[in-house]
Design an enzyme around this catalytic site. Structure first.
Site, PDB file in Angstrom:
ATOM      1  N   GLU A   1       4.883   9.702   1.173  1.00 55.41           N
ATOM      2  CA  GLU A   1       5.971  10.276   0.358  1.00 55.41           C
ATOM      3  C   GLU A   1       6.922  11.024   1.282  1.00 55.41           C
ATOM      4  O   GLU A   1       6.548  11.359   2.409  1.00 55.41           O
ATOM      5  CB  GLU A   1       5.388  11.243  -0.678  1.00 55.41           C
ATOM      6  N   GLU A   3       0.071   4.269   9.823  1.00 55.14           N
ATOM      7  CA  GLU A   3      -1.398   4.316   9.657  1.00 55.14           C
ATOM      8  C   GLU A   3      -2.022   5.395  10.542  1.00 55.14           C
ATOM      9  O   GLU A   3      -3.072   5.187  11.147  1.00 55.14           O
ATOM     10  CB  GLU A   3      -2.025   2.937   9.900  1.00 55.14           C
ATOM     11  N   LEU A  50       1.258   4.966  -0.045  1.00 53.87           N
ATOM     12  CA  LEU A  50       0.628   6.273   0.170  1.00 53.87           C
ATOM     13  C   LEU A  50       1.678   7.331   0.535  1.00 53.87           C
ATOM     14  O   LEU A  50       1.711   8.416  -0.028  1.00 53.87           O
ATOM     15  CB  LEU A  50      -0.406   6.127   1.304  1.00 53.87           C
ATOM     16  N   GLY A  89       3.573  12.658   4.834  1.00 57.47           N
ATOM     17  CA  GLY A  89       3.282  11.478   5.643  1.00 57.47           C
ATOM     18  C   GLY A  89       1.896  11.636   6.234  1.00 57.47           C
ATOM     19  O   GLY A  89       0.892  11.217   5.644  1.00 57.47           O
ATOM     20  N   ASP A  93      -9.663   3.129   7.523  1.00 57.85           N
ATOM     21  CA  ASP A  93     -10.743   3.030   8.501  1.00 57.85           C
ATOM     22  C   ASP A  93     -10.946   1.566   8.928  1.00 57.85           C
ATOM     23  O   ASP A  93     -11.119   1.265  10.111  1.00 57.85           O
ATOM     24  CB  ASP A  93     -12.030   3.509   7.812  1.00 57.85           C
ATOM     25  N   GLY A 128      14.115  -7.155  34.849  1.00 61.55           N
ATOM     26  CA  GLY A 128      15.448  -6.706  35.248  1.00 61.55           C
ATOM     27  C   GLY A 128      16.375  -6.677  34.028  1.00 61.55           C
ATOM     28  O   GLY A 128      15.926  -6.407  32.909  1.00 61.55           O
ATOM     29  N   PHE A 160       0.888  -1.178   0.000  1.00 55.75           N
ATOM     30  CA  PHE A 160       0.000   0.000   0.000  1.00 55.75           C
ATOM     31  C   PHE A 160       0.920   1.220   0.000  1.00 55.75           C
ATOM     32  O   PHE A 160       1.618   1.469   0.990  1.00 55.75           O
ATOM     33  CB  PHE A 160      -0.827  -0.070   1.287  1.00 55.75           C
ATOM     34  N   ARG A 166      10.896 -15.767  39.713  1.00 59.17           N
ATOM     35  CA  ARG A 166      12.129 -15.102  40.166  1.00 59.17           C
ATOM     36  C   ARG A 166      12.064 -14.834  41.675  1.00 59.17           C
ATOM     37  O   ARG A 166      11.123 -14.200  42.156  1.00 59.17           O
ATOM     38  CB  ARG A 166      12.304 -13.791  39.411  1.00 59.17           C
TER      39      ARG A 166
HETATM   40  C1  LIG Z   1       7.473   0.641  10.071  1.00 60.13           C
HETATM   41  C2  LIG Z   1       6.683   1.549   9.172  1.00 60.13           C
HETATM   42  C3  LIG Z   1       5.891   0.985   8.154  1.00 60.13           C
HETATM   43  C4  LIG Z   1       5.186   1.822   7.284  1.00 60.13           C
HETATM   44  N1  LIG Z   1       4.475   1.267   6.247  1.00 60.13           N
HETATM   45  C5  LIG Z   1       3.838   2.090   5.355  1.00 60.13           C
HETATM   46  C6  LIG Z   1       3.167   1.535   4.215  1.00 60.13           C
HETATM   47  O1  LIG Z   1       3.087   0.310   4.021  1.00 60.13           O
HETATM   48  N2  LIG Z   1       2.591   2.397   3.338  1.00 60.13           N
HETATM   49  C7  LIG Z   1       2.636   3.748   3.496  1.00 60.13           C
HETATM   50  O2  LIG Z   1       2.098   4.464   2.655  1.00 60.13           O
HETATM   51  N3  LIG Z   1       3.274   4.305   4.567  1.00 60.13           N
HETATM   52  C8  LIG Z   1       3.872   3.498   5.496  1.00 60.13           C
HETATM   53  N4  LIG Z   1       4.548   4.047   6.564  1.00 60.13           N
HETATM   54  C9  LIG Z   1       4.598   5.499   6.698  1.00 60.13           C
HETATM   55  C10 LIG Z   1       3.746   5.992   7.842  1.00 60.13           C
HETATM   56  O3  LIG Z   1       2.386   5.871   7.536  1.00 60.13           O
HETATM   57  C11 LIG Z   1       4.203   7.438   8.118  1.00 60.13           C
HETATM   58  O4  LIG Z   1       5.492   7.349   8.707  1.00 60.13           O
HETATM   59  C12 LIG Z   1       3.233   8.157   9.040  1.00 60.13           C
HETATM   60  O5  LIG Z   1       2.025   8.440   8.380  1.00 60.13           O
HETATM   61  C13 LIG Z   1       3.845   9.470   9.550  1.00 60.13           C
HETATM   62  O6  LIG Z   1       4.328  10.222   8.475  1.00 60.13           O
HETATM   63  P1  LIG Z   1       5.818  10.835   8.564  1.00 60.13           P
HETATM   64  O7  LIG Z   1       6.757   9.739   8.903  1.00 60.13           O
HETATM   65  O8  LIG Z   1       6.051  11.607   7.330  1.00 60.13           O
HETATM   66  O9  LIG Z   1       5.762  11.802   9.799  1.00 60.13           O
HETATM   67  P2  LIG Z   1       5.142  13.327   9.833  1.00 60.13           P
HETATM   68  O10 LIG Z   1       3.882  13.402   9.051  1.00 60.13           O
HETATM   69  O11 LIG Z   1       6.274  14.230   9.455  1.00 60.13           O
HETATM   70  O12 LIG Z   1       4.822  13.460  11.344  1.00 60.13           O
HETATM   71  C14 LIG Z   1       5.863  13.478  12.343  1.00 60.13           C
HETATM   72  C15 LIG Z   1       5.201  13.660  13.698  1.00 60.13           C
HETATM   73  O13 LIG Z   1       4.596  14.962  13.753  1.00 60.13           O
HETATM   74  C16 LIG Z   1       3.426  14.887  14.552  1.00 60.13           C
HETATM   75  N5  LIG Z   1       2.270  15.295  13.740  1.00 60.13           N
HETATM   76  C17 LIG Z   1       2.115  15.195  12.395  1.00 60.13           C
HETATM   77  N6  LIG Z   1       0.927  15.679  12.022  1.00 60.13           N
HETATM   78  C18 LIG Z   1       0.297  16.102  13.127  1.00 60.13           C
HETATM   79  C19 LIG Z   1      -0.971  16.702  13.387  1.00 60.13           C
HETATM   80  N7  LIG Z   1      -1.859  16.967  12.417  1.00 60.13           N
HETATM   81  N8  LIG Z   1      -1.261  17.033  14.678  1.00 60.13           N
HETATM   82  C20 LIG Z   1      -0.391  16.759  15.672  1.00 60.13           C
HETATM   83  N9  LIG Z   1       0.812  16.191  15.487  1.00 60.13           N
HETATM   84  C21 LIG Z   1       1.156  15.851  14.240  1.00 60.13           C
HETATM   85  C22 LIG Z   1       3.298  13.437  15.043  1.00 60.13           C
HETATM   86  O14 LIG Z   1       3.932  13.316  16.299  1.00 60.13           O
HETATM   87  C23 LIG Z   1       4.078  12.675  14.004  1.00 60.13           C
HETATM   88  O15 LIG Z   1       4.558  11.434  14.486  1.00 60.13           O
HETATM   89  C24 LIG Z   1       5.241   3.226   7.463  1.00 60.13           C
HETATM   90  C25 LIG Z   1       6.017   3.771   8.494  1.00 60.13           C
HETATM   91  C26 LIG Z   1       6.725   2.955   9.335  1.00 60.13           C
HETATM   92  C27 LIG Z   1       7.550   3.584  10.429  1.00 60.13           C
END
Ligand SMILES: Cc1cc2nc3c(=O)[nH]c(=O)nc-3n(C[C@H](O)[C@H](O)[C@H](O)COP(=O)(O)OP(=O)(O)OC[C@H]3O[C@@H](n4cnc5c(N)ncnc54)[C@H](O)[C@@H]3O)c2cc1C
Length: 388
Positions: A132, A367, A130, A136, A243, A343, A128, A271
């Site tokens: 970039e 997600e 989504l 994110g 969702d 521990g 999936f 323990r």
């Molecule tokens: C192990 C792993 C697997 C993944 N697998 C997939 C996948 O299969 N497909 C896919 O498309 N993506 C995938 N992702 C991407 C993931 O969905 C994104 O990392 C996530 O949506 C956050 O985007 P970002 O990393 O760009 O962080 P950012 O969007 O830059 O956010 C960083 C932090 O800012 C804060 N923040 C951001 N927006 C808000 C807001 N509106 N209000 C308050 N705080 C906020 C939060 O603390 C957030 O953690 C994966 C990520 C990981 C770590």
């Protein structure tokens, strides 16, 4: 021995209880010997084994049954059970569902026949795509573009953090087609991994290894039939898919937390400290009580969300956000407490609670990060959702 008393809750039917018990027995036998040294090979082997033994059948409805629906309670019970045994097995299962989710929920009969038969059998691996580098949490800022090239669509751009990136056979890719601004101008495309112009530019290593990659689309041409739904439907498709699957992230966290509590109970019983078992110390009992409470609260929220969807709710945005937020944050607390009660052994590389400590972390980010779930819940509360 894991607590399974929740299976008698009214959220479930007899078939759910039976499914959970059978999968638990299968996981006990089949997952004990999985070699995790090569993450790609282990993931492929897990998808193949889950498919061969029929467990992936619940990740998508049969392609020729247009009225069949995903049963979210079965998805959640499967994830909880697999996560309790092996995080990578849960990942392999979950990604078949999420990766194929837009096709299951919105695909045409031909699209469903082409891919769901294979993802359900474990003979094709799904992803999936989504996220970039510059979008994110802010999905509406997607910049990967899809433009018409004759009858085809031509994709250009980048995706990152894509689970199963590098081993997937098919990617569902969200790209900007420009029917409107922001979220209104996105569409979803089925892109087989071998399509010219799609390349894996980087493999990403995470604290809990699973296949992850950065992808590049360079004049990547797919036929007109590759679009899922209509141009401009992409945001709706992505959000509706998340969702359904978001509550199941909470279920995976619940599985990790249950395993951490089981390990803590075992070590506290065996323990010996201060002339008796750790379990005799009231401060230790206090931690065990908090862990059990967190787990039951998570289970109630996860299975409430799953039941609501199965009972016919059109959207479960608020319930799924609550389930994911609470279950993932609570699992982190439960696992941290379990590490503490072990521990020094708790931080020893390769110990089961050390592994859980690493595995649970990403669930609070992907997600929809925890703070994003808070925003979703607050919006629903302010809009009066759930008020009589
Ligand atoms: C192990 C792993 C697997 C993944 N697998 C997939 C996948 O299969 N497909 C896919 O498309 N993506 C995938 N992702 C991407 C993931 O969905 C994104 O990392 C996530 O949506 C956050 O985007 P970002 O990393 O760009 O962080 P950012 O969007 O830059 O956010 C960083 C932090 O800012 C804060 N923040 C951001 N927006 C808000 C807001 N509106 N209000 C308050 N705080 C906020 C939060 O603390 C957030 O953690 C994966 C990520 C990981 C770590």
């Amino acid at each position: 021995m894991a607590d399974t008393s929740f299976l008698s809750w009214p959220f479930f039917e007899a078939a759910h209880r039976e499914h959970a018990r059978r999968l638990d027995r299968w996981a006990t036998d089949a997952l004990a010997s999985v070699d995790h040294h090569d993450t790609d090979a282990a993931s492929r082997a897990l998808v193949a084994a889950l498919g061969r033994d029929g467990w992936l059948g619940v990740t998508a409805p049969p392609p020729d049954e247009p009225d069949a629906r995903l049963d979210v309670r079965t998805l959640a019970l499967s994830r909880e059970t697999l996560a309790r045994h092996d995080g990578l097995a849960d990942f392999a299962f979950a990604m078949q569902g999420l990766g194929a989710g837009p096709i299951s929920l919105f695909g045409s009969v031909d699209q469903r026949r082409a891919w769901l038969t294979r993802t359900r059998a474990g003979t094709a691996i799904a992803a999936f795509a989504l996220t970039e580098p510059a979008s994110g949490s802010d999905v509406a800022a997607i910049s990967t573009a899809a433009r018409r090239g004759g009858d085809d669509w031509v994709l250009d751009g980048e995706k990152t953090w894509i689970s199963n990136g590098g081993i997937a056979d098919v990617y569902v890719v969200f790209a900007r087609t420009g029917e409107g601004p922001g979220a209104k101008g996105l569409s979803a495309f089925i892109v087989p991994a071998a399509t010219p112009g799609l390349s894996v530019t980087e493999r990403l290593a995470a604290i809990a290894p699973h296949p992850l990659a950065r992808l590049r689309f360079d004049g990547c041409r797919v036929p007109a039939t590759a679009i899922i739904g209509a141009p401009g439907d992409g945001f709706r498709i992505a959000m509706a898919t998340l969702d359904v699957f978001r509550a199941t992230v909470g279920a995976a966290a619940l599985g990790f937390a249950r395993r951490a509590l089981d390990e803590a109970v075992a070590v506290c019983r065996s323990r010996q400290r201060f002339g008796g078992p750790l379990a005799d110390l009231q401060m230790v009992q206090g931690h065990l009580a908090d862990m059990a409470l967190d787990i039951d609260a998570s289970a109630l929220l996860v299975y409430r969300a799953a039941w609501a969807k199965d009972a016919g709710a059109a959207r479960i945005t608020r319930e799924a956000a609550m389930a994911k937020l609470h279950a993932t944050e609570a699992a982190q607390r439960v696992i941290d407490a379990s590490v503490q009660l072990h521990g020094g052994d708790g931080v020893r590389s390769g110990h089961v609670v050390e592994r859980l400590y690493r595995e649970v972390r990403a669930l609070r980010i992907y997600e929809g990060a925890s703070d994003v779930q808070r925003v979703v819940i607050a919006r629903a509360v302010l809009a009066g959702d759930g008020a009589a």
